[in-house]
Design an enzyme around this catalytic site. Structure first.
Site, PDB file in Angstrom:
ATOM      1  N   GLY A 185       2.166   2.404  10.722  1.00 59.71           N
ATOM      2  CA  GLY A 185       3.143   3.476  10.578  1.00 59.71           C
ATOM      3  C   GLY A 185       3.806   3.881  11.890  1.00 59.71           C
ATOM      4  N   LYS A 200       0.262   4.252  -0.338  1.00 66.20           N
ATOM      5  CA  LYS A 200      -0.316   5.504   0.195  1.00 66.20           C
ATOM      6  C   LYS A 200       0.020   6.654  -0.763  1.00 66.20           C
ATOM      7  CE  LYS A 200      -0.115   3.437   4.709  1.00 66.20           C
ATOM      8  NZ  LYS A 200      -0.186   3.607   6.146  1.00 66.20           N
ATOM      9  N   HIS A 210      -9.592   1.464   4.415  1.00 61.22           N
ATOM     10  CA  HIS A 210      -8.349   1.645   5.162  1.00 61.22           C
ATOM     11  C   HIS A 210      -8.603   2.610   6.325  1.00 61.22           C
ATOM     12  CE1 HIS A 210      -4.292   2.867   6.221  1.00 61.22           C
ATOM     13  NE2 HIS A 210      -3.910   1.721   5.691  1.00 61.22           N
ATOM     14  N   GLU A 230      -5.865  -4.626  10.381  1.00 56.65           N
ATOM     15  CA  GLU A 230      -4.835  -3.610  10.609  1.00 56.65           C
ATOM     16  C   GLU A 230      -5.155  -2.833  11.880  1.00 56.65           C
ATOM     17  OE1 GLU A 230      -2.647  -2.565   6.675  1.00 56.65           O
ATOM     18  OE2 GLU A 230      -4.343  -1.224   6.915  1.00 56.65           O
ATOM     19  N   ASN A 288       0.879  -1.164   0.000  1.00 57.08           N
ATOM     20  CA  ASN A 288       0.000   0.000   0.000  1.00 57.08           C
ATOM     21  C   ASN A 288       0.917   1.215   0.000  1.00 57.08           C
ATOM     22  OD1 ASN A 288      -1.778   2.073   0.501  1.00 57.08           O
ATOM     23  ND2 ASN A 288      -2.231   1.471   2.619  1.00 57.08           N
ATOM     24  N   GLU A 307      -7.012   5.004   7.442  1.00 61.64           N
ATOM     25  CA  GLU A 307      -6.790   6.430   7.140  1.00 61.64           C
ATOM     26  C   GLU A 307      -8.013   7.030   6.446  1.00 61.64           C
ATOM     27  OE1 GLU A 307      -2.983   5.906   5.198  1.00 61.64           O
ATOM     28  OE2 GLU A 307      -2.159   5.323   7.143  1.00 61.64           O
ATOM     29  N   SER A 334       3.038  -2.023  10.394  1.00 63.63           N
ATOM     30  CA  SER A 334       4.473  -2.117  10.672  1.00 63.63           C
ATOM     31  C   SER A 334       5.065  -3.499  10.382  1.00 63.63           C
ATOM     32  CB  SER A 334       4.778  -1.684  12.111  1.00 63.63           C
ATOM     33  OG  SER A 334       4.387  -0.330  12.313  1.00 63.63           O
TER      34      SER A 334
HETATM   35  P1  PGA Z   1       2.646   0.352   7.623  1.00 68.02           P
HETATM   36  O1  PGA Z   1       1.185   0.605   6.941  1.00 68.02           O
HETATM   37  O2  PGA Z   1       3.151  -0.946   7.077  1.00 68.02           O
HETATM   38  O3  PGA Z   1       3.464   1.526   7.164  1.00 68.02           O
HETATM   39  O4  PGA Z   1       2.419   0.309   9.088  1.00 68.02           O
HETATM   40  C1  PGA Z   1       0.288  -0.449   6.743  1.00 68.02           C
HETATM   41  C2  PGA Z   1      -0.985   0.080   6.114  1.00 68.02           C
HETATM   42  O5  PGA Z   1      -1.422   1.189   6.467  1.00 68.02           O
HETATM   43  O6  PGA Z   1      -1.588  -0.598   5.258  1.00 68.02           O
END
Ligand code: PGA
Length: 252
Positions: free
Chosen positions: A174, A12, A96, A168, A10, A98, A213
């Protein structure tokens, strides 16, 4: 039932035409030697054409990170599922965290986006997961259930056949804080049991990714858990060697 593992990136809101070229070519080249895992990258909309051009014929599928719930209309700035199909997308992420937290997407809206993806023949990657406050107040399962039930309620459990779920935990995204393999496994098993309550066969075939992460250093122990079928990778998907190491950890 033997479920194939999937490792999906992903990206982003990261990338540029110049940077992506090396990354996509390297991922395609590396994945060519990994027949035991499915790989994908979900890129920003403007780079779908580039992904299509560079990944076509490779072992790496591509997709988008969001989609509108309707297939056309006067919705300035939005992108519809048939448009994603025009660019050869296989996957689209919906719900997601976000999108849910920064853009106010409700579980009902996410379910409608899931429906739009299915109708166009895309494979939705439905994200669910709790915040730290929700985990600390014991609501982890309630939150995952509510987010999952919105889709089952709107479309029925059969809509999950050949779909992908991603657990998630928001507190792990993140932040460098990964859920432990046991913590993740517990929620994955809960999700699979909940689906099994509707249809055991759909539950056994369901691909449930872990995201938050994931790194080369922790991927193997996560992917070794019985109900973890791969990963949704944010930050580490932007570095070819890191992403490929995670893909390799997913090889059955
Ligand atoms: P990350 O993000 O691996 O940077 O923690 C995962 C995601 O948001 O899909």
């Amino acid at each position: 039932m033997m479920r194939r593992k999937l490792v999906a990136g992903n990206w982003k809101m990261f990338g540029s035409l110049a940077r992506n070229e090396g990354l996509l070519n390297a991922v395609a080249a590396g994945a060519a030697g990994m027949p035991g895992v499915d790989c994908a990258v979900c890129v920003p909309f403007p780079y779908l054409a580039q992904a299509q051009q560079l990944l076509r014929g490779s072992r790496v599928a591509w997709g988008a990170q969001d989609v509108h719930q309707l297939d056309k209309g006067a919705y300035t700035g939005e992108v519809a599922a048939p448009m994603l199909c025009d660019f050869g997308c296989r996957y689209v992420i919906v719900g997601h965290s976000e999108r849910r937290t920064l853009y106010g997407e409700t579980s009902q809206l996410v379910a409608e986006k899931f429906a739009a993806a299915r109708e166009s023949g895309l494979v939705p990657i439905l994200c669910v997961g709790e915040t730290l406050a929700q985990r600390e107040s014991g609501e982890t399962e309630t939150v995952a259930a509510e987010q999952l039930d919105a889709v089952i309620g709107l479309l029925g459990v059969q809509s999950l056949r050949d779909a992908v779920l991603a657990y998630e935990p928001v507190w792990a995204i993140g932040t460098g804080k990964t859920a432990s393999p046991e913590q993740a496994q517990a929620v994955h098993a809960f999700i699979r049991r909940r689906v099994a309550g509707h249809d055991g066969q759909v539950a056994r075939g369901l691909c449930i990714l872990y995201g938050g992460s994931v790194k080369a250093a922790n991927a193997a122990e996560l992917f070794a858990m019985p109900d973890i079928d791969g990963g949704l990778i944010g930050g580490a998907s932007l570095v070819a060697d890191d992403f490929l190491a995670i893909c390799n950890a997913g090889q059955n």
